[in-house]
Motif scaffolding. Structure first.
Motif, PDB file in Angstrom:
ATOM      1  N   UNK A  75      43.121 -23.454  56.905  1.00 42.73           N
ATOM      2  CA  UNK A  75      42.812 -22.249  56.117  1.00 42.73           C
ATOM      3  C   UNK A  75      44.036 -21.342  56.043  1.00 42.73           C
ATOM      4  N   UNK A  76      44.727 -21.217  57.168  1.00 42.39           N
ATOM      5  CA  UNK A  76      45.923 -20.373  57.173  1.00 42.39           C
ATOM      6  C   UNK A  76      46.992 -20.961  56.245  1.00 42.39           C
ATOM      7  N   UNK A  77      47.217 -22.290  56.330  1.00 41.20           N
ATOM      8  CA  UNK A  77      48.235 -22.935  55.480  1.00 41.20           C
ATOM      9  C   UNK A  77      47.868 -22.794  53.998  1.00 41.20           C
ATOM     10  N   UNK A  78      46.585 -22.986  53.675  1.00 38.24           N
ATOM     11  CA  UNK A  78      46.135 -22.846  52.281  1.00 38.24           C
ATOM     12  C   UNK A  78      46.325 -21.403  51.791  1.00 38.24           C
ATOM     13  N   UNK A  79      45.940 -20.429  52.671  1.00 41.79           N
ATOM     14  CA  UNK A  79      46.037 -19.018  52.281  1.00 41.79           C
ATOM     15  C   UNK A  79      47.501 -18.629  52.074  1.00 41.79           C
ATOM     16  N   UNK A  80      48.360 -19.158  52.932  1.00 37.27           N
ATOM     17  CA  UNK A  80      49.770 -18.817  52.804  1.00 37.27           C
ATOM     18  C   UNK A  80      50.360 -19.394  51.519  1.00 37.27           C
ATOM     19  N   UNK A  81      49.932 -20.608  51.186  1.00 36.40           N
ATOM     20  CA  UNK A  81      50.405 -21.205  49.928  1.00 36.40           C
ATOM     21  C   UNK A  81      49.861 -20.419  48.733  1.00 36.40           C
ATOM     22  N   UNK A  82      48.594 -20.005  48.807  1.00 36.17           N
ATOM     23  CA  UNK A  82      48.002 -19.210  47.721  1.00 36.17           C
ATOM     24  C   UNK A  82      48.776 -17.895  47.560  1.00 36.17           C
ATOM     25  N   UNK A  83      49.027 -17.255  48.673  1.00 38.53           N
ATOM     26  CA  UNK A  83      49.757 -15.974  48.644  1.00 38.53           C
ATOM     27  C   UNK A  83      51.148 -16.179  48.031  1.00 38.53           C
ATOM     28  N   UNK A  84      51.843 -17.250  48.486  1.00 39.01           N
ATOM     29  CA  UNK A  84      53.202 -17.519  48.016  1.00 39.01           C
ATOM     30  C   UNK A  84      53.229 -17.795  46.508  1.00 39.01           C
ATOM     31  N   UNK A  85      52.268 -18.637  46.055  1.00 43.43           N
ATOM     32  CA  UNK A  85      52.262 -18.960  44.621  1.00 43.43           C
ATOM     33  C   UNK A  85      51.926 -17.734  43.771  1.00 43.43           C
ATOM     34  N   UNK A  86      50.997 -16.899  44.265  1.00 43.00           N
ATOM     35  CA  UNK A  86      50.665 -15.676  43.519  1.00 43.00           C
ATOM     36  C   UNK A  86      51.859 -14.737  43.462  1.00 43.00           C
ATOM     37  N   UNK A  92      57.871 -13.688  38.788  1.00 46.64           N
ATOM     38  CA  UNK A  92      58.367 -14.233  37.515  1.00 46.64           C
ATOM     39  C   UNK A  92      57.974 -13.335  36.341  1.00 46.64           C
ATOM     40  N   UNK A  93      56.765 -12.777  36.404  1.00 47.03           N
ATOM     41  CA  UNK A  93      56.363 -11.832  35.343  1.00 47.03           C
ATOM     42  C   UNK A  93      57.265 -10.592  35.364  1.00 47.03           C
TER      43      UNK A  93
ATOM     44  N   UNK B  96      61.589 -19.944  45.887  1.00 48.95           N
ATOM     45  CA  UNK B  96      61.556 -19.554  44.462  1.00 48.95           C
ATOM     46  C   UNK B  96      61.361 -18.048  44.327  1.00 48.95           C
ATOM     47  N   UNK B  97      60.526 -17.473  45.201  1.00 51.46           N
ATOM     48  CA  UNK B  97      60.341 -16.017  45.150  1.00 51.46           C
ATOM     49  C   UNK B  97      61.673 -15.307  45.386  1.00 51.46           C
ATOM     50  N   UNK B  98      62.395 -15.751  46.425  1.00 57.11           N
ATOM     51  CA  UNK B  98      63.700 -15.111  46.716  1.00 57.11           C
ATOM     52  C   UNK B  98      64.642 -15.234  45.519  1.00 57.11           C
ATOM     53  N   UNK B  99      64.619 -16.437  44.909  1.00 58.83           N
ATOM     54  CA  UNK B  99      65.477 -16.671  43.742  1.00 58.83           C
ATOM     55  C   UNK B  99      65.121 -15.696  42.619  1.00 58.83           C
ATOM     56  N   UNK B 100      63.806 -15.595  42.345  1.00 60.71           N
ATOM     57  CA  UNK B 100      63.373 -14.711  41.255  1.00 60.71           C
ATOM     58  C   UNK B 100      63.698 -13.254  41.577  1.00 60.71           C
ATOM     59  N   UNK B 101      63.525 -12.878  42.857  1.00 63.92           N
ATOM     60  CA  UNK B 101      63.851 -11.499  43.242  1.00 63.92           C
ATOM     61  C   UNK B 101      65.327 -11.204  43.033  1.00 63.92           C
ATOM     62  N   UNK B 102      66.171 -12.207  43.371  1.00 64.13           N
ATOM     63  CA  UNK B 102      67.612 -12.030  43.139  1.00 64.13           C
ATOM     64  C   UNK B 102      67.894 -11.901  41.636  1.00 64.13           C
ATOM     65  N   UNK B 103      67.199 -12.732  40.843  1.00 67.24           N
ATOM     66  CA  UNK B 103      67.376 -12.648  39.382  1.00 67.24           C
ATOM     67  C   UNK B 103      66.948 -11.279  38.860  1.00 67.24           C
ATOM     68  N   UNK B 104      65.830 -10.755  39.435  1.00 69.12           N
ATOM     69  CA  UNK B 104      65.356  -9.433  39.008  1.00 69.12           C
ATOM     70  C   UNK B 104      66.408  -8.372  39.317  1.00 69.12           C
ATOM     71  N   UNK B 105      66.991  -8.479  40.528  1.00 69.60           N
ATOM     72  CA  UNK B 105      68.013  -7.484  40.896  1.00 69.60           C
ATOM     73  C   UNK B 105      69.179  -7.536  39.920  1.00 69.60           C
ATOM     74  N   UNK B 106      69.587  -8.769  39.560  1.00 63.73           N
ATOM     75  CA  UNK B 106      70.706  -8.914  38.612  1.00 63.73           C
ATOM     76  C   UNK B 106      70.320  -8.333  37.250  1.00 63.73           C
ATOM     77  N   UNK B 107      69.099  -8.675  36.789  1.00 62.20           N
ATOM     78  CA  UNK B 107      68.664  -8.187  35.477  1.00 62.20           C
ATOM     79  C   UNK B 107      68.571  -6.669  35.464  1.00 62.20           C
TER      80      UNK B 107
END
Lengths: 102, 300
Positions: A75-86, A92-93, B96-107
């Motif tokens: 559950x912890x591993x799944x939650x951490x992956x969910x958190x990371x992907x979110x 990215x947005x 990937x999060x760290x990468x995107x955060x670095x990209x955000x800082x650059x942008x």
């Protein structure tokens, strides 16, 4: 559904005697963190984590501690992956917004 | 008998494998975990940004491998393989999060710089516009001042010229036998010798005094002007004596004016003898016109 396979495993022969208190605490905390941000961006992994945590809690009640430990760790591993992907999707947005000049 | 054999076989299998032999499902999950870990651990971003997550994936995978090698329970192999696979993906996501955060800082830095540059450009353009406007305003002001000064100067000159002309005309009317004319050299007053001198002499007649008073008064009123006094004769007699006579007469006029308080340096007296006749020397009327003193009032 393979992730749920463990639910139906018979209890291991060599069962733990001590309750997995720290594993349970870590799982609860990570699931709570994931629930805060992953409901939209990683719903499947979050649902898996929540379901496994609930089963871990039930196993604790039944004093099936070895089963509870494995479920809590997953559950912890799944939650951490969910958190990371979110978190990744949200970053990215933010990057797209930053680049489009907002 | 059959049943008991089966049971004893099962017991043997259980005893040999500890808990159980590796199931196909455990084998599959282990292989999936290995592939996932291998893929993720080769990513330099993961090594750099997600070392902790990668290490915990590695721990789970090694545990799964150990259990598989030692014939541990399939469920524990599966469990650890599952953790290794989840943690590998978490490590990749973290990187990937760290990468995107670095990209955000650059942008963000790019955008900030772009905005700053735009603001600076705008400010510079505004400054340039203001400077241009100021320069144009100063130039217009200077031009206006120049025009105003020129106008004032022109008016002064024209007023002065008008006044001078009026006074010269008055001199002309007050002095009998004086002719005034305006030339490039300035006003020229022509006085006949008969008015000023006895024939052949260079002593001013008493009748000339009033004319010289008027002329001196005029010069006192116009201290900015100076005079040329030029004596002329007709062609009767020797040129030398005519030359000397014309010089003496010019100087006599100059002396009369300096005697009336006009500065000597303002007056240039010259004699030209019979040169520059204004009329024919063949007739008495013409010769009378040629015997003259010209007073040139030089332009200031």
């Amino acid at each position: 559904m393979k992730r749920l396979a463990l639910f139906f495993l018979p209890l291991a022969a060599c069962a733990m005697t001590e309750p997995p208190v720290s594993e349970m605490a870590a799982a609860r905390e990570m699931v709570a963190q994931a629930r805060a941000i992953a409901a939209q961006d990683a719903p499947q992994d979050l649902a898996t984590a929540q379901s496994k945590l609930a089963h871990a809690e039930a196993a604790m009640q039944r004093e099936h501690y070895e089963h509870a430990r494995l479920l809590a760790q997953q559950a912890e591993a799944d939650a951490k992956l969910a958190w990371t992907n979110a978190e990744k999707l949200q970053a990215q947005r933010a990057l797209r917004e930053e680049r489009s000049g907002r | 008998m059959k049943t008991s054999l089966k049971l004893s076989l099962m017991a043997a299998v259980l005893a040999a494998g500890g808990c159980a032999t590796l199931s196909p499902e455990a084998e599959r999950q282990l292989e999936e975990a290995r592939a996932s870990y291998r893929f993720v651990s080769e990513d330099p971003r993961v090594q750099r940004y997600a070392a902790v997550e990668l290490a915990s994936a590695s721990t789970a995978l090694r545990e799964a491998e150990r259990l598989a090698a030692e014939g541990g329970s399939p469920e524990l192999v599966e469990h650890n393989a599952y953790l290794a696979e989840r943690r590998s993906r978490t490590a990749l996501g973290t990187a990937q999060i760290r990468q995107v955060e670095a990209d955000i800082a650059v942008a963000r830095e790019d955008r900030r710089r772009t905005q700053l540059e735009a603001r600076e450009r705008e400010a510079a353009a505004a400054r340039a516009r203001a400077e241009q406007a100021e320069a144009a305003r100063r130039e217009a002001e200077q031009r206006a001042q120049l025009l105003a000064r020129e106008r004032v100067e022109k008016e002064k000159v024209s007023v002065a010229a008008t006044e001078l002309a009026a006074e010269v005309k008055r001199l002309e009317t007050e002095l009998a036998d004086v002719r005034a004319k305006q030339t490039d050299r300035g006003w020229i007053l022509t006085l006949k010798n008969e008015l000023l001198f006895d024939s052949g002499g260079a002593t001013l007649k008493s009748g000339a005094q009033r004319a010289l008073d008027n002329l001196a008064q005029f010069l006192r009123k116009h201290p900015e002007r100076d005079l040329a006094i030029e004596g002329f004769t007709d062609s009767i007699g020797s040129p030398d004596s005519n030359q000397r006579l014309s010089e003496r007469r010019a100087h006599a006029v100059k002396d009369a004016l300096t005697g009336r308080g006009i500065e000597s340096w303002r007056i240039h007296a010259r004699g030209y003898g019979p040169s520059f006749p204004v009329a024919s020397n063949a007739t008495e009327t013409g010769r009378q016109l040629n015997r003259r003193v010209e007073i040139v009032i030089n332009p200031s």
